[in-house]
Design a protein around this motif. Sequence first.
Motif, PDB file in Angstrom:
ATOM      1  N   SER A  70     -30.085  54.779   8.324  1.00 45.28           N
ATOM      2  CA  SER A  70     -29.909  55.601   9.709  1.00 45.28           C
ATOM      3  C   SER A  70     -30.992  55.526  11.180  1.00 45.28           C
ATOM      4  CB  SER A  70     -29.227  57.329   9.680  1.00 45.28           C
ATOM      5  OG  SER A  70     -28.497  57.375   9.268  1.00 45.28           O
ATOM      6  N   ASN A  71     -31.924  56.110  10.669  1.00 47.79           N
ATOM      7  CA  ASN A  71     -33.257  56.168  11.682  1.00 47.79           C
ATOM      8  C   ASN A  71     -32.947  54.565  12.121  1.00 47.79           C
ATOM      9  OD1 ASN A  71     -34.511  58.535  10.311  1.00 47.79           O
ATOM     10  ND2 ASN A  71     -35.678  57.301   8.697  1.00 47.79           N
ATOM     11  N   GLN A  72     -33.157  53.433  11.675  1.00 47.36           N
ATOM     12  CA  GLN A  72     -33.536  52.431  12.827  1.00 47.36           C
ATOM     13  C   GLN A  72     -31.971  52.607  13.673  1.00 47.36           C
ATOM     14  OE1 GLN A  72     -36.060  50.839  12.018  1.00 47.36           O
ATOM     15  NE2 GLN A  72     -35.953  52.647  10.362  1.00 47.36           N
ATOM     16  N   MET A  73     -31.053  52.534  13.415  1.00 42.76           N
ATOM     17  CA  MET A  73     -29.698  52.867  14.029  1.00 42.76           C
ATOM     18  C   MET A  73     -29.862  54.035  15.269  1.00 42.76           C
ATOM     19  SD  MET A  73     -27.136  51.923  15.361  1.00 42.76           S
ATOM     20  CE  MET A  73     -26.649  52.179  16.378  1.00 42.76           C
ATOM     21  N   LEU A  74     -31.344  54.867  15.125  1.00 41.47           N
ATOM     22  CA  LEU A  74     -30.823  55.829  15.836  1.00 41.47           C
ATOM     23  C   LEU A  74     -32.171  54.769  16.987  1.00 41.47           C
ATOM     24  CD1 LEU A  74     -29.149  57.565  14.357  1.00 41.47           C
ATOM     25  CD2 LEU A  74     -30.338  59.695  15.094  1.00 41.47           C
TER      26      LEU A  74
END
Length: 601
Positions: free
Chosen positions: A231-235
Amino acid sequence: MSVHPTVEAVTRRIRERSADTRRAYLEQVEFHSGRDRGASRLGCANVAHAFAAMPGNDKLRVVAAKSPNIGIVTAYNDMLSAHAPLQHYPDLIKAEARLHGATAQVAGGVPAMCDGVTQGAPGMELSLFSRDVIAMSTAVSLSHDVSDAALMLGVCDKIVPGLLIGALQFGHLPTVFVPAGPMTSGLSNSAKAKVREEAAQGLVGRDKLLDAEMHAYHSEGTCTFYGTANSNQMLLEAMGLHVPGTAFINPGNEMRAELTREATRTVLQKDCPPIGKLIDERVIVNAMVALLATGGSTNHLIHWVAVARAAGIVIDWDDFSALSSVVPLLARVYPNGSADVNQFQAAGGPGYVIRELLDGGFMHADVLAVRAGGIREFTRIPEEREGRLQWQDSGASGDESVLRPHTAPFQATGGLMLLKGNLGRCVIKVSAVPEDRHIIEAPAKVFSSQAALQDAFQNGELDRDVVCVVRWQGPQANGMPELHKLTPPLAVLQNKGFRVALVTDGRMSGASGKVPAAIHVSPEALAGGPLAKVLDGDMIRLDAVAGTLDVLVPADQWQSRPNATPPASELKANGHGWGRELFAGFRRNALSAEEGACTWL
């Protein structure tokens, strides 16, 4: 495409709420932006110390030629699969910087712990606060004040939010985040979950469970489920802080090294904006929208509150709730579906999601990004041709069981929901929960630790409809550990046909699963929250349709009921061993989960 009225209204509300704090933050960014470059503003002895270990040619560049100097902050360690690939990144960055007349130094390292290693163990009680330690470590790394730009090397749960919070203290620096990508697919997440549930029932032994886990987590890269790390990378993609499309390229992919070189080239471009100006309220909203549209980690309802505050922007769970009411769910990735992140990437990945959200009016298009083309550049997917990176449009979904267009989403609302009632305020990852489990009404069984719940499960005490209340798990009590070890036993009970739910002031993993879990209950029990009043047998109603969480006790009786106190043995244990003594100040100073569990405000 105009921005959706609700997205615009939330953004405006955040802007107005944050006017004073944002103004003060930007004044600091402007002040630091107006100074001489790093090597010119320090005294001669300071400069000599900073560059003493540099190769001679680099020293000449940075001092005499006044070339830009990149500060690298890295989360490298070779214990954790997600960060092991970062080992050689600094060498790539330094070599690429030299090609462009610049220099680069590893300004410092930050700790990186893995929640997967510490699940259910005492070390997990350091996990949430490690975010603020990482932020502080980032600040220490950049405090030498000799960098003209920065590259942040990190991937996982607390590491990226910590790096972001730390980088925002140096908001005058152009900053690009450099990931390492997910490991290739091994044992599927659903197969892994099945073996865990069998082990919880005693149907398989440690050998089979360990074999399954080792086949699931088998090489360098992040875990392949859509938890907090991914999710970090998506954000970060949605905020325009990566080289576009970098998030989910595997460590062994031939493009990986070239994307790292591209990050170096990007941060050296004159039009790469300072991170403090890049991240404004619109960019924060874009990140929130991307989280909701992909059914991302519940942990970010804590972390992004803290990230926003570091930039002088004030957001709360009402903002998430309002956005979730209109943002469509576009992705089904485990635990919100059966696909892993490699299948998500193959179907179109972040580029597809961002394009659909922009085209549907759910994201702000008029924002800064590390690339001159703005956030639209992040709708494209990288590929390498004849040794050069090129980007192409993400095209149609490669698999509509994984990714769908905004015109035909999996559901019309986002993956997360705010619950409110006489037990406080909390969140639930509703997209992962079967629709027939969105409303649970059952008697409470109260626990003071996750170990006590596991013991009750093993003893057959929970073979019934039950709402398990696990309290004294908030930031002030014990650092708010994840309680992911509870997922298998609760899933077993649900599979038996019982109506079960979890209510806690602690966290679940970013992989919060199919059991209804009302988490992050605020205020926490230790801070006088109403969770401290619940007794065994109280009827609790969790309603993820109406957005409520209530104990069904007459109001006058509820108001007059005293709060319980935590077992002295639990509190004592939470403060000793595994370095927990060193975090006593963090526990004392921590704000509520809804306030980002910040220890520095």
